[in-house]
Design a protein around this motif. Sequence first.
Motif, short mmCIF file in Angstrom:
data_model
loop_
_atom_site.label_atom_id
_atom_site.label_comp_id
_atom_site.label_asym_id
_atom_site.label_seq_id
_atom_site.Cartn_x
_atom_site.Cartn_y
_atom_site.Cartn_z
N ILE A 230 -1.97 -7.79 -6.41
CA ILE A 230 -3.08 -8.62 -5.95
C ILE A 230 -2.59 -10.03 -5.59
CG2 ILE A 230 -4.80 -7.34 -7.27
CD1 ILE A 230 -4.76 -9.81 -9.25
N SER A 231 -1.30 -10.19 -5.38
CA SER A 231 -0.78 -11.49 -4.99
C SER A 231 -1.41 -11.91 -3.67
CB SER A 231 0.74 -11.44 -4.85
OG SER A 231 1.12 -10.48 -3.89
N PRO A 232 -1.58 -13.20 -3.44
CA PRO A 232 -2.27 -13.66 -2.22
C PRO A 232 -1.54 -13.21 -0.97
CG PRO A 232 -1.20 -15.50 -3.35
CD PRO A 232 -1.14 -14.34 -4.28
N SER A 233 -2.24 -12.54 -0.08
CA SER A 233 -1.63 -12.12 1.18
C SER A 233 -1.45 -13.34 2.08
CB SER A 233 -2.49 -11.06 1.86
OG SER A 233 -3.84 -11.44 1.89
N THR A 234 -0.37 -13.33 2.83
CA THR A 234 -0.01 -14.43 3.71
C THR A 234 0.24 -13.90 5.11
OG1 THR A 234 2.37 -14.23 3.28
CG2 THR A 234 1.09 -15.62 1.77
N ASP A 235 0.44 -14.80 6.06
CA ASP A 235 0.75 -14.36 7.41
C ASP A 235 2.08 -13.62 7.47
OD1 ASP A 235 -1.59 -15.29 8.42
OD2 ASP A 235 -0.74 -17.01 9.49
N ASP A 236 2.97 -13.91 6.53
CA ASP A 236 4.23 -13.18 6.48
C ASP A 236 4.07 -11.82 5.81
OD1 ASP A 236 7.17 -13.08 6.85
OD2 ASP A 236 7.18 -13.06 4.65
N ASN A 237 3.04 -11.67 5.02
CA ASN A 237 2.75 -10.40 4.37
C ASN A 237 1.23 -10.21 4.38
OD1 ASN A 237 2.45 -8.19 2.56
ND2 ASN A 237 4.40 -8.72 1.61
N PRO A 238 0.66 -9.86 5.57
CA PRO A 238 -0.80 -9.90 5.74
C PRO A 238 -1.53 -8.63 5.37
CG PRO A 238 0.24 -9.42 7.84
CD PRO A 238 1.35 -9.54 6.83
N PHE A 239 -0.93 -7.80 4.53
CA PHE A 239 -1.48 -6.48 4.26
C PHE A 239 -2.44 -6.54 3.07
CE2 PHE A 239 2.70 -6.23 6.16
CZ PHE A 239 2.40 -5.55 7.33
N PHE A 240 -3.58 -7.16 3.32
CA PHE A 240 -4.58 -7.41 2.28
C PHE A 240 -5.03 -6.13 1.58
CE2 PHE A 240 -9.12 -7.46 1.24
CZ PHE A 240 -9.20 -8.53 0.36
N PHE A 241 -5.21 -5.06 2.32
CA PHE A 241 -5.81 -3.85 1.78
C PHE A 241 -4.86 -3.02 0.93
CE2 PHE A 241 -8.00 -4.74 5.81
CZ PHE A 241 -9.27 -4.98 5.32
N TYR A 242 -3.56 -3.25 1.05
CA TYR A 242 -2.59 -2.38 0.38
C TYR A 242 -2.14 -3.03 -0.92
CZ TYR A 242 -2.57 -0.76 5.17
OH TYR A 242 -2.95 -0.33 6.41
N THR A 243 -2.74 -2.58 -2.00
CA THR A 243 -2.45 -3.16 -3.31
C THR A 243 -1.52 -2.28 -4.13
OG1 THR A 243 -4.47 -2.14 -4.19
CG2 THR A 243 -4.63 -4.41 -3.39
N ALA A 244 -1.18 -1.10 -3.63
CA ALA A 244 -0.21 -0.24 -4.33
C ALA A 244 1.19 -0.68 -3.96
CB ALA A 244 -0.43 1.22 -3.95
N ARG A 245 2.10 -0.53 -4.88
CA ARG A 245 3.50 -0.86 -4.64
C ARG A 245 4.26 0.42 -4.30
NH1 ARG A 245 2.10 -3.84 -9.31
NH2 ARG A 245 2.13 -6.10 -8.99
N PHE A 246 5.20 0.33 -3.38
CA PHE A 246 5.97 1.51 -3.02
C PHE A 246 6.77 2.03 -4.21
CE2 PHE A 246 5.21 -0.20 1.20
CZ PHE A 246 4.91 0.95 1.91
N GLY A 247 7.14 1.12 -5.11
CA GLY A 247 7.89 1.55 -6.28
C GLY A 247 7.08 2.36 -7.26
N ASP A 248 5.76 2.39 -7.08
CA ASP A 248 4.88 3.13 -8.00
C ASP A 248 4.69 4.58 -7.60
OD1 ASP A 248 4.53 0.82 -9.45
OD2 ASP A 248 2.68 0.26 -8.42
N VAL A 249 5.34 5.01 -6.54
CA VAL A 249 5.07 6.35 -6.02
C VAL A 249 5.41 7.43 -7.04
CG1 VAL A 249 7.36 6.55 -4.95
CG2 VAL A 249 5.44 7.90 -4.06
N ALA A 250 6.42 7.19 -7.87
CA ALA A 250 6.81 8.20 -8.86
C ALA A 250 5.96 8.10 -10.12
CB ALA A 250 8.29 8.03 -9.23
N SER A 251 5.70 6.88 -10.59
CA SER A 251 4.98 6.71 -11.85
C SER A 251 3.48 6.81 -11.70
CB SER A 251 5.35 5.37 -12.49
OG SER A 251 5.03 4.30 -11.61
N LYS A 252 2.97 6.35 -10.54
CA LYS A 252 1.51 6.37 -10.33
C LYS A 252 1.18 6.89 -8.93
CE LYS A 252 1.33 2.00 -11.39
NZ LYS A 252 0.83 0.63 -11.60
N PRO A 253 1.42 8.18 -8.69
CA PRO A 253 1.21 8.71 -7.34
C PRO A 253 -0.23 8.63 -6.87
CG PRO A 253 1.56 10.48 -8.93
CD PRO A 253 1.88 9.22 -9.62
N PHE A 254 -1.19 8.74 -7.80
CA PHE A 254 -2.60 8.70 -7.38
C PHE A 254 -3.01 7.30 -6.93
CE2 PHE A 254 -2.52 12.42 -10.23
CZ PHE A 254 -3.03 13.37 -9.35
N ALA A 255 -2.38 6.27 -7.50
CA ALA A 255 -2.68 4.90 -7.08
C ALA A 255 -2.24 4.69 -5.64
CB ALA A 255 -1.98 3.91 -8.00
N ILE A 256 -1.15 5.37 -5.25
CA ILE A 256 -0.64 5.23 -3.89
C ILE A 256 -1.64 5.82 -2.89
CG2 ILE A 256 1.15 6.10 -2.33
CD1 ILE A 256 2.19 3.86 -3.91
#
Length: 847
Positions: free
Chosen positions: A538-564
């Motif tokens: 939930i870090s503040p999205s910026t123009d360099d990283n403007p992906f407001f809607f994507y709150t899942a982390r790619f690193g969570d794909v193994a531990s929390k697949p449903f969150a992805i």
Amino acid sequence: MQASPRILGRHYFAIFILASATLSYQILITRFFSVMLYYHFAFAAISLAMLGLTRGAMEVYNNPARYAPERVGAEFATHASWFAIASAGAMIAFLCVPLVIPGDYVMVALALAAVGFVRPFTESGVCITLLLTRLPYGGGWLYAADLAGAALGCLGVIFILLVVDPVSATLGIGALAAGAGWVVVRGSGDTRSLRLSGAVALALTAATIVHTGLDVSGKSHLGVFWAKGTAQLGTLFERWNTYSRVRVTALGETAPLGWGFAHTAETKIEQHHLDIDADAATVITRYNGDIGKLSYLKDDVINAAYLVQPPTDVAIVGVGGGRDILSGLFFGARQIRGIEINPAIFEVLTDKFADFSGHLDRLPGVSLVNAEARSYINHSSERYDLVQISLIDTWAATAAGGLTLTENRLYTVEAWGDFYRALKPGGLLSVSRWYDPDGHRDEFYRLVSIAARALQNKGVPAAELADHVIALNVGNIVTVITRPDAFTKAEWQGARARLLAQGFEILMGPDIAFDTITSTLMSGKADAAFFASLPQNISPSTDDNPFFFYTARFGDVASKPFAILSNNNAAVGMTLMLLAVALCACLYYVVGPFVGLARRMPLSALTPPVAYFCAIGMGFMLIEISQMQRLMVFLGHPVYGLSVVLFTILLFSGIGSTTVGAYSPRPGAVTARVVALLTTLAVAGLMTPLVTSFARSEATDMRVLWSALLLAPPAFCMGMMFPLGLSIWRRHAELLPFFWSANGITSMFASVLGMALSVEFGIAKTYVLGMCFYVVCALMIVVSRQANRAGVPAAGSVDEPGWLRQEEVTPGAIAIAPSIQPAPTELVANIPARKPLESSIVPARAD
């Protein structure tokens, strides 16, 4: 059959037309995928296109006898015709599949049908590979024609969709491709290919004319019959453009449609339903000037800002069907500026359904403008008491890229800074988003996070942040209201009483805290470690990283697949899936052939060119994606991602490729080109954020000029690298289709990787990675030069079916595929490279 291959004027014309048709078709299926599947599937269209082009290149590589140089014309015409047939066939099948299967299996069937779009791109890949690798090398002019055609395709499709429907456009594109094949093969004596091309071109031209006539007249014709599992019935109006499909249907006289009503509306009102890509929706309300019929609007929490502080001048971001305009009228705003980015929606409100909606644009004090909100506000001198952004999330993939969405740019720290600058003293910024108190709080937390950072950037002390933010909730809607000036105690007490009386739940206020997360955000102590400790990003999205809607982390794909896969993060899951598919494709199309070749030739001769062409594919795509993402909001419209950014990159890349001659370049010239490339990339990377910051208030034409100045120099230099590689490694004549396919498949991988890296690490770092791949190109040139000095044998000595051993090469064979690479002995002795045989290269002429 052609007696001998040579580059003719018709070849330049053919590759220009086919490249234009290919890119236009890719953009069209991007739109189809966004409408019929979901917007994140549209990104798959790019991958399918690149996969098909790679398959075409490998088909040429694996069948050297069939695709011999003397058969270029006939094979080009045949495959261009099949591109036309397959493109129209895949599109028709995609549209009609839901009509013949049970509704429960629609999405699966559509996804499978989408795979059929690989075939037309395979046919196109064969055609382009033939011209680039099977004709005598004449410098970068053919590659320039390829890039220029692609540039025209991305620009032309914008205007095509203003005139005809996408189905007619697809048929017309197929007719052009078949026509290009007819031009190439005419006069060659191959009557079979000539007749096929002519018949397909004429048939598709006739189909285009007939279908366009049916569409214009409103009669039954091919179109979207089923979208996202729902039959598309009762359409009153439909309009396509390059970043959405807008559709209007009748709702009749029903209870008012709302999102966060504190009380159930007891009245009924006549409304129309307006949807964007068969997903995001709004309503058009019948309005005859009777304000009393709009009383239900005071109960919607998205209008809570009017109770906090009655505004005089209001800016509505995202007009939609005009509902927020009606809210402004109901609450007594004297000046209302509606800013709508989508020209199709603007047309609905001001023309097609203007009578139904009461001609809102003609009411006293109301003015509507078709523009991107941030861009408009930045170059406008107008100031407002309230800027309202209500649930702006179209979920429509722009044609510029499946995950390049304009609404992301509204929810960044820099965007809120722009909106704050547009406020009068004491003015409010009101943003409403989706919210689930028992589950989906991510958007709420991120809004608070953005507010805290943006307010601190405006000079608000961390200890006073809570005095600038109010958050309200009803049902599944949360509204966050902020202002750069602190609420006084009297202002807050009055607003609090009015909000509670209306039935709104107050989540946050100057003296109200929600939970420990929002309290930490409001304390100004939320650092990187705090954000990393949370289950969602939930870090503040910026123009360099403007992906407001994507709150899942790619690193969570193994531990929390449903969150992805949950909520808005489905696009993250799709990106990971495409990344895995692209990686497998790279293993199949690059690593597999490379391992086979490594058994028969020295790695020191094979590795440099393969790595070079792969690095070009990675670097070019990462730079293109990064600059498109960074410049889209600066230019003020998502469509400018095509008409300015992509067009400029492709056009100037083509111009740059023409500077590479037919002869082997001298080492000093190669070094100069590489240094120029890396220098221009570094300068553009550093200058882009600076230019977009100081020129954001300039007029549109000046912003276009600044963007072109940023893009043109590095694009010019990037365009030199592919033909430069062909000239350096031209002696590997039989491997050229493999090099081209490696370039294509790594471009596919980079297109997905670039999006993933931008989401995870930011756009600037993705750009830097693109630069690093061009550094790899430079290193491969050095390694190859050292290998040549050591006397490593050329690839032409490899014993493989369909190849000639060096000792078997005849003068005739040399004339067909001349070597322009200097021999090892010539390099050692510093003797200039041999010129190609005069009989093998014929200057291009008009034909």
